[in-house]
Design an enzyme around this catalytic site. Structure first.
Site, PDB file in Angstrom:
ATOM      1  N   PRO A  43       0.816  -1.216   0.000  1.00  0.00           N
ATOM      2  CA  PRO A  43       0.000   0.000   0.000  1.00  0.00           C
ATOM      3  C   PRO A  43       0.849   1.264   0.000  1.00  0.00           C
ATOM      4  CG  PRO A  43      -0.814  -1.580   1.608  1.00  0.00           C
ATOM      5  CD  PRO A  43       0.510  -2.089   1.141  1.00  0.00           C
ATOM      6  N   ASP A 248      66.142  -7.898   7.830  1.00  0.00           N
ATOM      7  CA  ASP A 248      67.289  -7.409   8.587  1.00  0.00           C
ATOM      8  C   ASP A 248      66.905  -7.198  10.041  1.00  0.00           C
ATOM      9  OD1 ASP A 248      66.045  -4.817   8.761  1.00  0.00           O
ATOM     10  OD2 ASP A 248      66.743  -4.429   6.724  1.00  0.00           O
ATOM     11  N   LYS A 270      72.141  -5.701   9.160  1.00  0.00           N
ATOM     12  CA  LYS A 270      73.301  -4.813   9.221  1.00  0.00           C
ATOM     13  C   LYS A 270      73.210  -3.998  10.500  1.00  0.00           C
ATOM     14  CE  LYS A 270      72.154  -3.080   5.274  1.00  0.00           C
ATOM     15  NZ  LYS A 270      72.108  -2.179   4.103  1.00  0.00           N
ATOM     16  N   MET A 383      68.599   6.705  13.285  1.00  0.00           N
ATOM     17  CA  MET A 383      69.895   6.032  13.494  1.00  0.00           C
ATOM     18  C   MET A 383      70.921   7.002  14.057  1.00  0.00           C
ATOM     19  SD  MET A 383      69.713   4.074   9.816  1.00  0.00           S
ATOM     20  CE  MET A 383      69.163   5.613   9.060  1.00  0.00           C
TER      21      MET A 383
END
Length: 467
Positions: A43, A248, A270, A383
């Site tokens: 409806p 590493d 390393k 580093m």
């Protein structure tokens, strides 16, 4: 198994939806996406459903349901709030042998709607057999998060080549092995990366040359700063497809362990003044492995192109025509700073950030230190632990105040993370006492003052010192 999962082709098939509320609208979206010719009997319907029917040439019969509405239909869904109406739809559909779904009433369903992961033409359906739709949707989200969107493109690519491969390789076993290598190997990765022209060329070569035409590929993958959860989905996918993994000391063991169980693992770590494998040897090893037809992942801590020497490692591959991909990772500066509660930029403290190599070269840290005098710029030294005395001395020499805040983040983002906080004048003494070990990141600037209030990581405040 309560239900048999099947995929129905519904393109241009006539279907009936009884009910036009919110629930019915959700079902209509799915049916219309499948290409069905949808008729809705209700409806009243939602504005969205009315719009969907207009866009897809569907029909709405504004009336109450009668059994005659099933004439000519191939499938019916009942989604009204009236249980008696829904039961009547089910009864009429069963009498006519029509598949019927009564929403949220499994006992009145001859089929159910699974949660769908759509990577068309690749489809994955997750179902709880109608017992827990919420759980099915939760599982769908988890699977969807692990499945690259480009898998649909890979499925379509395979479909275009299916007959040609079948003609070239009539033997079932040979064809299966071919497809496994293609989809899981370099060809599949090229398609996923959007390099379909290259993948097409590789397919032609493989079909022409057979096994002799198989070439390897190298994936240079950023493993992030340490926390395995910071790896990208693509990084994990490539890692788990690799035949060989080179890693590493900056790559966390937990990340290496995520590689395929039968993959070969090669350590090429390393450390300062102790290169287990010289850089040139690593470059040549990547080339040799790829030329032998291996899928090789080179895991790099952080991001491969930020102090990771990634450019050097792929240069030799490019010279020899070896396919490669570079997968970015979260760089150490971003990861460690976030886990330490130190925003690298902040409206009140720093408007720029500079990443600086802090390692020693010939016992010197070589920089034009006059570039680093701005108090509104955050400096991040990678580093730089061994060069810390030089960094502190040179920054003060060019005018940075001795009380400039400094933070050292040791083993950032890992369970062993430790943050040492001081100033340009005091940090050397703190380091001498605390003896941090690499990898350690150095952050210089006023943003370090925010560490105490913003640090959340468990070890983030361990070892912190006042300014």
């Amino acid at each position: 198994m309560d239900y048999l999962p099947v995929c129905l082709r519904l393109q241009d098939a006539p279907m009936l939806l009884v009910g036009g509320g919110t629930v019915g609208t959700r079902k209509a979206r799915l049916l219309l996406r499948s290409g069905a010719r949808l008729t809705v009997v209700a409806p009243a319907i939602t504005a969205e459903l009315e719009q969907l029917l207009a866009e897809h040439s569907g029909q709405w019969r504004r009336a109450a349901y009668t059994g005659g509405d099933l004439d000519g239909q191939t499938l019916v869904v009942a989604a009204t709030p009236d249980a008696a109406v829904n039961a009547g739809v089910h009864r009429d559909a069963v009498a006519r042998g029509l598949p019927v779904n009564v929403v949220d009433t499994p006992a009145l369903c001859s089929f159910i709607f699974p949660a769908v992961i759509d990577r068309n033409p690749l489809l994955i359906a997750v179902s709880s057999s109608g017992t827990s739709p919420v759980l099915a949707r939760l599982v769908r989200r988890k699977v969807e998060a692990m499945l690259p969107a480009a898998y649909g493109r890979l499925a379509a690519f395979a479909g275009r080549w299916r007959e040609r491969v079948k003609t070239a390789l009539p033997n079932d076993t040979a064809r299966r092995l071919f497809w496994e290598q293609a989809v899981e190997g370099a060809i599949g990765e090229q398609v996923l990366a959007g390099r379909e022209a290259e993948a097409e060329q590789r397919m032609r070569e493989r079909l022409r040359d057979g096994a002799a035409g198989h070439r390897g590929e190298v994936y240079l993958v950023g493993a992030g700063p340490g926390d395995p959860d910071l790896m990208t989905f693509k990084a994990l996918r490539l890692l788990q497809s690799a035949d060989v993994v080179l890693y590493d000391r900056l790559v966390a063991p937990a990340i290496v362990d995520m590689a395929r169980r039968d993959a070969e693992r090669i350590y090429v770590g390393k450390a300062r003044s102790d290169h287990a494998v010289p850089q040139q040897a690593i470059n040549e090893q990547l080339l040799t492995l790829a030329q032998a037809g291996k899928r090789v992942v080179r895991l790099k801590g952080g991001d491969p192109f930020i102090f990771g020497r990634g450019g050097e490692e792929i240069a030799l591959l490019a010279q020899h025509g070896i396919p490669f991909q570079v997968v970015p990772g979260i760089t150490a500066a971003s990861g460690a700073a976030c886990y330490a509660g130190i925003p690298l930029t902040h409206r009140d403290h720093a408007q720029s950030v500079r990443f600086v190599a802090g390692y020693l070269k010939g016992d010197r840290v070589e920089h034009d230190w006059r570039q680093f005098t701005s108090t509104t710029e955050t400096l991040v030294f990678y580093m730089g632990l061994m060069g810390l005395p030089v960094i502190c001395r040179e920054l003060q020499a060019v005018g940075r105040a001795p009380d400039t805040p400094v933070a050292l983040v040791e083993r950032g983002t890992t369970e062993d993370q430790r943050v040492l906080v001081g100033t340009l004048a005091s940090i050397e003494g703190i380091v001498a006492r605390e003896q941090p070990r690499a990898p350690t990141l150095i952050i210089v600037g006023d943003v370090v003052r925010l560490h105490r209030e913003l640090a959340w990581f468990g070890e983030g405040k361990k070892g912190s010192e006042p300014f």
